[in-house]
Design an enzyme around this catalytic site. Structure first.
Site, short mmCIF file in Angstrom:
data_model
loop_
_atom_site.label_atom_id
_atom_site.label_comp_id
_atom_site.label_asym_id
_atom_site.label_seq_id
_atom_site.Cartn_x
_atom_site.Cartn_y
_atom_site.Cartn_z
N SER A 148 -1.93 0.45 3.71
CA SER A 148 -1.21 0.89 2.52
C SER A 148 -1.25 2.41 2.45
O SER A 148 -2.18 3.04 2.99
CB SER A 148 -1.85 0.31 1.26
N TYR A 184 -9.50 -1.26 -3.58
CA TYR A 184 -8.26 -1.36 -2.81
C TYR A 184 -8.11 -0.18 -1.85
O TYR A 184 -7.83 -0.37 -0.66
CB TYR A 184 -7.06 -1.43 -3.76
#
Length: 262
Positions: free
Chosen positions: A144, A157
């Site tokens: 990501s 995350y």
């Protein structure tokens, strides 16, 4: 059922929705077979059936990537009925906010790390030695843009996705002499169930189908690292090389948003 082994094969985790589902459709469109892996096996099977794909072009394997035994069983089943994949895509993921001042969020952090880091490792592990012996194959880790820096409220995350980037980078160096490629794909904002509840601006938002098309091309080309869409690559580069004092000033001025649970 006999599967046509002359067609290339993609093994894809997190294939029941979002990016994984779109990638599966793109590979079938290109004439590949797909082995689809996710927790929601029945939902995944129903969706694949609705697509009207030839029955011998796809299979479904239920597994939670946090459970190593389940992932290894899915990989073993894939090897038995399909043979060794040409591409393995470790895509399964969750997006959950973490507040490290709360003791109850420590299990949330563990869940994120097990899903993204151990999930990638467990997905790749069964195929590394066979691909190395064959002298070909591609391992794909879906990271990501959030891997570039630590963002308030997203310690789990950001940290997990950063680990995915480094795991892939390590494997790339280890496997290059054996003809096995390792590709890291870093999505920006993609219109999936993971982002549809976001209450903040999402620049360069793209559809899962558009993302899958660009990812398919990048994987086929064997790129080392690719941010999709490309404008987010500029954002990622700015974030990565921004001086710490400036980054701290920018993120410190942002309002910390309420965590989202998934």
């Amino acid at each position: 059922m006999t599967f046509p082994r002359a067609r290339p094969l993609a093994f894809i985790t997190g294939a029941s929705s979002g990016i994984g589902q779109a990638l599966a459709a793109r590979y079938v469109q290109a004439g590949w077979r797909v082995a689809l892996v996710a927790r929601r096996a029945d939902q995944m099977r129903e969706w694949a059936t609705q697509q009207g794909w030839p029955a011998d072009h796809w299979s479904v394997h239920g597994a939670d990537v946090r459970d190593e035994a389940q992932v290894l069983a899915a990989a073993s089943e894939c090897l038995r009925i399909h043979g060794l994949p040409d591409v393995v895509i470790a895509n399964a993921g969750i997006s959950v906010g973490v507040d490290l001042s709360l003791a109850e969020d420590l299990p949330v952090l563990r869940d994120l790390l097990e899903t993204h880091v151990m999930g990638v490792a467990s997905t790749f592990q069964p195929f590394i030695a066979p691909m190395r012996e064959r002298g070909s194959g591609t391992l794909v880790g879906v990271a990501s843009v959030a891997a570039m820096r630590g963002l308030p409220g997203h310690a789990g995350y950001c940290g997990a996705k950063a680990a995915v980037v480094h795991v892939c980078e390590t494997l790339r160096g280890e496997l290059k002499p054996f003809g096995v490629k390792v590709v890291t794909i870093a999505p920006g904002y993609i219109d999936t169930p993971l982002t549809q509840g976001n209450d903040y601006p999402m620049p360069f938002l793209m559809t899962p189908e558009a993302f899958a098309h660009r990812a398919f091309k990048a994987i086929s080309a064997g790129v080392r690292f690719r941010v999709i869409p490309w404008p987010m690559g500029i954002v990622a580069a700015v974030l990565r090389f921004m001086p710490r004092w400036l980054f701290d000033a920018v993120v410190g001025a942002q309002k910390h948003r309420k965590k989202r649970r998934r």
